[in-house]
Design an enzyme around this catalytic site. Structure first.
Site, PDB file in Angstrom:
ATOM      1  N   HIS A   1       1.138   4.837  -2.484  1.00 46.71           N
ATOM      2  CA  HIS A   1       0.716   5.644  -3.647  1.00 46.71           C
ATOM      3  C   HIS A   1       1.970   6.310  -4.176  1.00 46.71           C
ATOM      4  O   HIS A   1       2.613   7.082  -3.453  1.00 46.71           O
ATOM      5  CB  HIS A   1      -0.301   6.707  -3.230  1.00 46.71           C
ATOM      6  CG  HIS A   1      -1.530   6.131  -2.593  1.00 46.71           C
ATOM      7  ND1 HIS A   1      -2.686   5.910  -3.287  1.00 46.71           N
ATOM      8  CD2 HIS A   1      -1.761   5.699  -1.324  1.00 46.71           C
ATOM      9  CE1 HIS A   1      -3.587   5.377  -2.483  1.00 46.71           C
ATOM     10  NE2 HIS A   1      -3.058   5.244  -1.285  1.00 46.71           N
TER      11      HIS A   1
ATOM     12  N   HIS B   1       0.862  -1.198   0.000  1.00 42.26           N
ATOM     13  CA  HIS B   1       0.000   0.000   0.000  1.00 42.26           C
ATOM     14  C   HIS B   1       0.890   1.237   0.000  1.00 42.26           C
ATOM     15  O   HIS B   1       1.290   1.732   1.042  1.00 42.26           O
ATOM     16  CB  HIS B   1      -0.915  -0.038   1.237  1.00 42.26           C
ATOM     17  CG  HIS B   1      -1.935   1.063   1.277  1.00 42.26           C
ATOM     18  ND1 HIS B   1      -3.069   0.980   2.061  1.00 42.26           N
ATOM     19  CD2 HIS B   1      -2.005   2.283   0.667  1.00 42.26           C
ATOM     20  CE1 HIS B   1      -3.782   2.081   1.926  1.00 42.26           C
ATOM     21  NE2 HIS B   1      -3.153   2.902   1.101  1.00 42.26           N
TER      22      HIS B   1
ATOM     23  N   ASP C   1       1.720   4.071   2.709  1.00 43.18           N
ATOM     24  CA  ASP C   1       0.663   4.915   2.131  1.00 43.18           C
ATOM     25  C   ASP C   1       1.257   6.056   1.296  1.00 43.18           C
ATOM     26  O   ASP C   1       1.348   5.918   0.080  1.00 43.18           O
ATOM     27  CB  ASP C   1      -0.265   5.456   3.235  1.00 43.18           C
ATOM     28  CG  ASP C   1      -1.673   5.757   2.739  1.00 43.18           C
ATOM     29  OD1 ASP C   1      -1.976   5.446   1.576  1.00 43.18           O
ATOM     30  OD2 ASP C   1      -2.487   6.291   3.523  1.00 43.18           O
ATOM     31  N   ASP C   2       1.613   7.164   1.941  1.00 43.52           N
ATOM     32  CA  ASP C   2       2.173   8.334   1.237  1.00 43.52           C
ATOM     33  C   ASP C   2       3.404   8.809   2.009  1.00 43.52           C
ATOM     34  O   ASP C   2       3.335   9.804   2.747  1.00 43.52           O
ATOM     35  CB  ASP C   2       1.117   9.444   1.161  1.00 43.52           C
ATOM     36  CG  ASP C   2      -0.129   8.979   0.434  1.00 43.52           C
ATOM     37  OD1 ASP C   2      -0.088   8.903  -0.810  1.00 43.52           O
ATOM     38  OD2 ASP C   2      -1.121   8.644   1.106  1.00 43.52           O
TER      39      ASP C   2
ATOM     40  N   GLU D   1     -11.212   3.451   6.242  1.00 43.74           N
ATOM     41  CA  GLU D   1     -10.135   4.322   6.722  1.00 43.74           C
ATOM     42  C   GLU D   1     -10.834   5.439   7.514  1.00 43.74           C
ATOM     43  O   GLU D   1     -10.753   5.492   8.732  1.00 43.74           O
ATOM     44  CB  GLU D   1      -9.344   4.899   5.538  1.00 43.74           C
ATOM     45  CG  GLU D   1      -8.254   5.890   5.916  1.00 43.74           C
ATOM     46  CD  GLU D   1      -7.605   6.549   4.679  1.00 43.74           C
ATOM     47  OE1 GLU D   1      -8.172   6.507   3.575  1.00 43.74           O
ATOM     48  OE2 GLU D   1      -6.513   7.151   4.852  1.00 43.74           O
TER      49      GLU D   1
ATOM     50  N   HIS E   1      -9.674   0.937  -1.050  1.00 40.86           N
ATOM     51  CA  HIS E   1      -9.603   1.592   0.252  1.00 40.86           C
ATOM     52  C   HIS E   1     -11.008   1.521   0.865  1.00 40.86           C
ATOM     53  O   HIS E   1     -11.995   1.854   0.195  1.00 40.86           O
ATOM     54  CB  HIS E   1      -9.232   3.066   0.105  1.00 40.86           C
ATOM     55  CG  HIS E   1      -7.779   3.318  -0.192  1.00 40.86           C
ATOM     56  ND1 HIS E   1      -7.115   2.722  -1.221  1.00 40.86           N
ATOM     57  CD2 HIS E   1      -6.872   4.135   0.434  1.00 40.86           C
ATOM     58  CE1 HIS E   1      -5.854   3.157  -1.224  1.00 40.86           C
ATOM     59  NE2 HIS E   1      -5.681   4.012  -0.234  1.00 40.86           N
TER      60      HIS E   1
HETATM   61  N1  ADE Z   1      -4.719   8.706  -1.933  1.00 40.74           N
HETATM   62  C1  ADE Z   1      -3.483   8.769  -1.446  1.00 40.74           C
HETATM   63  N2  ADE Z   1      -3.461   8.417  -0.153  1.00 40.74           N
HETATM   64  C2  ADE Z   1      -4.739   8.095   0.178  1.00 40.74           C
HETATM   65  C3  ADE Z   1      -5.369   7.640   1.355  1.00 40.74           C
HETATM   66  N3  ADE Z   1      -4.694   7.432   2.494  1.00 40.74           N
HETATM   67  N4  ADE Z   1      -6.700   7.432   1.337  1.00 40.74           N
HETATM   68  C4  ADE Z   1      -7.397   7.634   0.219  1.00 40.74           C
HETATM   69  N5  ADE Z   1      -6.846   8.057  -0.916  1.00 40.74           N
HETATM   70  C5  ADE Z   1      -5.527   8.279  -0.943  1.00 40.74           C
HETATM   71 ZN    ZN Z   2      -3.842   4.776   0.546  1.00 36.72          ZN
END
Ligand code: ADE
Ligand code: ZN
Length: 346
Positions: A20, A18, A279-280, A201, A198
């Protein structure tokens, strides 16, 4: 956490499921690409941009994340971003990564789908050749857009079918339930693509249920709110549907107040196939090993949990059975060598 356990979670072989790719764009690279492409940014410096990374929820993050991605224009930009992530992942002992990308963020600005995927795919090939890291791409549909737009994106993607392994669903969760994308996911299933989404969350546990029952996804991204529904929790454990949990993201986006409050250990104790991911990473304070360390520092996790999390990451991947066996063997060999000396366990 003692030093030995920290060294183990850093050094153990693992997969990341996971991430992005647009969320791996570091502020320095954003400024470099903005200069190269003459894109005006609403921030004067790297420091000013970093100071803007004070998020209150998912939407406040997404607004900045989409602005950051606006510097990506050429195939080489997508190559550079992907290569930088893979180099970082290799340093964290990632054997295999399944990488999300958001084509609609780019095609909406006039960048061709082919430019995006060709640049990223070339970086995957080079990283495999140079560093031995394996990686594949998962195309995400933006859920704040319509299903019709998702279908248009799928059409643009089909000439590049050999360059991605599956589809996912991301962006603003609340008010955009999985069932909004029932028909496009059904088409992707017919095409033999892997399916993820997703869910749970920020959105309710009901979104996890419809992601499973209506979209027929094979993994849930995040999914941490499943614990609010006992039947769903038991189902995820029984079916061994993996959750790709992103602890630092959950803290930065205020899903939990602090890491001590994170439910990752409760999920593991419930028998769910949990994995840890970033994630990011450029926005949330760290890559996969930073996520492992922050979680192990805050929660009473042991070397057995570390082994379980590493094994889950391979088992839940979309690798072929033989590759899974090979990587699981590497994890088992790693833990056999580091042993379970008392200094390691907490
Ligand atoms: N796009 C990038 N990170 C995300 C996240 N945590 N939740 C939903 N969309 C995303
Ligand atoms: Zn994500």
């Amino acid at each position: 956490m003692n030093t030995t356990l920290r060294e183990i979670v850093q050094a153990m072989p693992k997969a990341e499921l996971h991430i992005h790719i647009e969320g791996s764009l570091e502020p320095e690279l954003i400024f470099e690409l903005a200069g190269r492409n003459r894109v005006d940014l609403p921030y004067k410096s790297v420091e000013e941009l970093r100071r803007a990374y004070a998020f209150t929820d998912l939407q406040s993050f997404l607004d900045i994340y989409y602005a950051g991605a606006s510097v990506l224009l050429t195939e080489q930009d997508f190559y550079d971003m992907t290569r930088a992530y893979l180099e970082r992942a290799k340093a964290d002992n990632v054997l295999h990564a399944e990488i999300f990308f958001d084509p609609q963020t780019h095609t909406a600005r006039g960048v061709e789908f082919g430019t995006v995927i060709t640049g990223m795919h070339r970086a995957l090939r080079d990283a495999h050749a140079q560093w031995g890291i394996s990686a594949s791409l998962i195309l995400c549909f933006l859920r704040h857009l319509s299903e019709e737009e998702a279908f248009e994106t799928l059409e643009q993607a089909l000439p590049y079918r050999d360059k991605f392994i599956g589809v996912g669903l991301d962006s603003s969760e609340r008010g955009h339930p999985p069932e909004k994308f029932a028909r496009v996911f059904a088409r992707c299933k017919e095409l033999g693509l892997h399916l993820v989404a997703h869910a749970g969350e920020e959105g309710p546990p009901a979104y996890i249920t419809t992601a499973l029952d209506v979209l027929h996804v094979e993994r849930i991204d995040h999914g941490v709110r499943c614990l609010e529904d006992r039947g769903l929790t038991e189902r995820l454990a029984r079916q061994q549907t993996a959750l790709t949990v992103c602890p630092l993201s959950n803290i930065k986006l205020r899903v939990f107040d602090q890491m001590h409050d994170h439910n990752l250990l409760t999920l593991l104790d419930a028998g769910i196939a949990v994995t840890i991911n970033s994630d990011d990473p450029a926005y949330f304070g760290g890559y996969i090993n930073d996520n492992f360390i922050a979680t192990f520092e805050a929660l009473p996790l042991t070397v057995d949990h570390a082994r379980q999390l590493a094994r889950n990451s391979i088992s839940a991947s979309f690798l072929a059975p033989r590759a899974k066996e090979k990587y699981l063997g590497e994890i088992d060999a790693f833990f056999a060598n580091c042993g379970t000396a008392p200094a390691v366990a907490q």
